[in-house]
Design an enzyme around this catalytic site. Sequence first.
Site, PDB file in Angstrom:
ATOM      1  N   ALA A 122      -2.742   3.983   2.757  1.00  0.00           N
ATOM      2  CA  ALA A 122      -3.756   3.850   1.704  1.00  0.00           C
ATOM      3  C   ALA A 122      -4.772   2.744   1.975  1.00  0.00           C
ATOM      4  CB  ALA A 122      -3.081   3.588   0.355  1.00  0.00           C
ATOM      5  N   SER A 135       0.837  -1.198   0.000  1.00  0.00           N
ATOM      6  CA  SER A 135       0.000   0.000   0.000  1.00  0.00           C
ATOM      7  C   SER A 135       0.871   1.246   0.000  1.00  0.00           C
ATOM      8  CB  SER A 135      -0.890   0.022   1.249  1.00  0.00           C
ATOM      9  OG  SER A 135      -0.108   0.261   2.415  1.00  0.00           O
ATOM     10  N   ASP A 136       0.377   2.313  -0.624  1.00  0.00           N
ATOM     11  CA  ASP A 136       0.973   3.602  -0.319  1.00  0.00           C
ATOM     12  C   ASP A 136       0.755   3.819   1.168  1.00  0.00           C
ATOM     13  OD1 ASP A 136       2.159   6.081  -0.451  1.00  0.00           O
ATOM     14  OD2 ASP A 136       0.969   6.787  -2.148  1.00  0.00           O
ATOM     15  N   TRP A 137       1.598   4.642   1.771  1.00  0.00           N
ATOM     16  CA  TRP A 137       1.607   4.768   3.224  1.00  0.00           C
ATOM     17  C   TRP A 137       0.274   5.354   3.723  1.00  0.00           C
ATOM     18  CZ3 TRP A 137       5.208   2.218   1.469  1.00  0.00           C
ATOM     19  CH2 TRP A 137       6.318   1.789   2.194  1.00  0.00           C
TER      20      TRP A 137
END
Length: 762
Positions: free
Chosen positions: A233, A229-231
């Site tokens: 997300a 995941s993006d941080w």
Amino acid sequence: MGRDLKNIIAGMTIEEKASLCSGLDFWHTKGIERLGIPSIMVTDGPHGLRKQTGDAEHFGINSVPATCFPSAVGLASTWNRELIKKVGVALGKECQAEDVAVLLGPGANIKRSPLCGRNFEYFSEDPYLSSQMAANHINGVQSQGVGTSLKHFAANNQEHRRMSIDAVVDERTLREIYLASFEGAVKGAQPWTVMCSYNKVNGEYASENNYLLNEILKDEWGFEGFVVSDWGAVNERVAGLENGLDLEMPTSFGVGEKKIIDAVQNGQLAEEKLDHAVERLLNIIFKAVDNKKENANYDKEAHHQLSREVARESMVLLKNEDHILPLKKSGTVAVIGGFAQTPRFQGGGSSHINPTKLENILEEIKTVSGTGTNVLYAQGYNLNSDEVDEDLIKEGKEAAAAVDTVILFVGLPDRYESEGYDREHLRMPENHIKLIESVAEVNRNIVVVLSNGSPIEMPWLDKVKAVLEGYLGGQALGGAIADLLFGDANPSGKLAETFPKVLSDNPSFLYFPGEGDKVEYKEGIFIGYRYYDKKNIEPLFPFGYGLSYTSFEYSNLTLDKKDMMDTDTLSVTVSVKNTGNVAGKEIVQLYVQDVSSSIVRPEKELKGFEKIELQPGEERIVTFTLNKRSFAYYNVELKDWHVETGEFNILVGKSSREIVLTESIHVQSIVSVTKPVHRNTLVVDLLSNPKLAPIAKELLAKANENNQVINMADMDSETAEMMEAMMKYMPLRALVSFSQGAFTEEMLSGLIALMNGQLVTN
């Protein structure tokens, strides 16, 4: 080192499996000491290593010194695959030296609007160029036994409301533009990880989007690594795991793991799904371990010099009136602008690098120009404000009036573009514009050097003789700029994005950044040059544009065949000659144009490019290889890429707007896209199908027996033409009623069955 991952997973508890699917902290994965599974470190990139020290804040600048290369906007402007790969190799070496297993980059999102605050981190408006740059970046880093994280997947094209916005994109546009930018990189380089974006795509968060993560990325494209995941997300952790999100970052302090454990235990989540994610994670974790180089280090000065080389190739000469550049190493020069002393060399946000060293542009100009040049300096504007300071303007004018040539350093300050927010306009600060206008009153020999991460408006363009787009040139930008200004190097960059004259010319202008939590991509496939070409709108500077200190001549465009099946490959060659007096590099661009298509397509699309270096008088043959994908569009009914049988033009040129040679090729599709015939099928659609046209003509004749439908013989030519058009666009059912009994329902049903049989058997 061979490991039986399935056997390791079989010996793990559900709790241990779930623990691997969330981070240990902000930058590390979890390990399991009992099973010899280590924790590995990931950290920000992509144009440098941003490894935080100790407990430093996550978005600050307290990171270890690392080489700051030009950001992606500049890297793409080199159009140099091998050079991008060298940058990747250098980044991989620095990661090894700092015990970093995965570098979070590169960013392959498409530049939908020049307003996106993070455009400096992305390569291009064109998916082919973007994917080529990304693939070489990835291959370079991973050649050093360090992973990458291709990001942000997908349709993350704005910062405004980025964690909640729903990007509504039709399937063809998604495939041809936004996913294609990632597809080539995944297939051509197999990044160890892919990072999902914050936003929703067509109603589903990217972090739990089965269509994107499982069906396309993993199953169709064959991605072998894990999805992170993006941080921050992650929306719902279990839904994410179910739909293809393997690793949640950063740590959720046990919350995510507990949700996974509970879901497995209560039957909501199949343990097999969890096992698949763990296997993907272990595969990469152990790959990092096996490729770890003990006592690794790197040559800081060599990397700095590489950064200088890349910066030189990343900068684009936009204007050079009266051949004012390169400057002579004599006479008097005024360097004006605060950026010359305090350079803007990188973008803001999570890619902010702490450089190993940083060149002062003014000092580099003094060094490169030599003792024969008298260099004056004036600040010109306040770096921390947009307000015009009349005293600084006056000082700048006085310096400009006293010299032969003025070099103005202007652009966009840090506060104008960054991760987290989008720009609101394309203007430079007012004090930068006023400085240009004021200096132009006392000296016409003005060279403007721009420091910016994305396009700007240039109402002052006719007041200056030269413009060098320096973009965000990294830590060695000073020497690179000086080398180019004084002719120690020849500019060779070309724009990887279109510069519009005004913001309202941009195709996404009416729809960006959307309303509330929804943004509709109503411009469809017409992004960047595809739109400017189709609408015949003249840009300020077109995609693929860039000047040189020498000249190049193209000749002998040759195709190795004139007809081909879409399963074949086509070899294209062209001769390029340096017809000037200095060595230079040229970026030869190949575009493909569908001459006559039944669907809406761009005027042309980039399908090949090569950067070559030629000495004065040297000539070289450049070869391109095209395949089915070079001619195809995404057919949403077939759910596949499709080539429509017909003529295509092969266009070779110096930019998207300067096509110098054209040849044509006939491409035959092996797949005939045919729709079943029914009562409401139009006559014209039958006539355009070579299999059905003879039957359709017979049908028309039968329906018009004895001129019972239309007697065109008694009509004047205009009326007859109108009636013929009406017949062509008539549904088959209408022929029954208009034929006055000559053509019955039973006859129509029989003919429809016959025609559908023809489509199946032929």
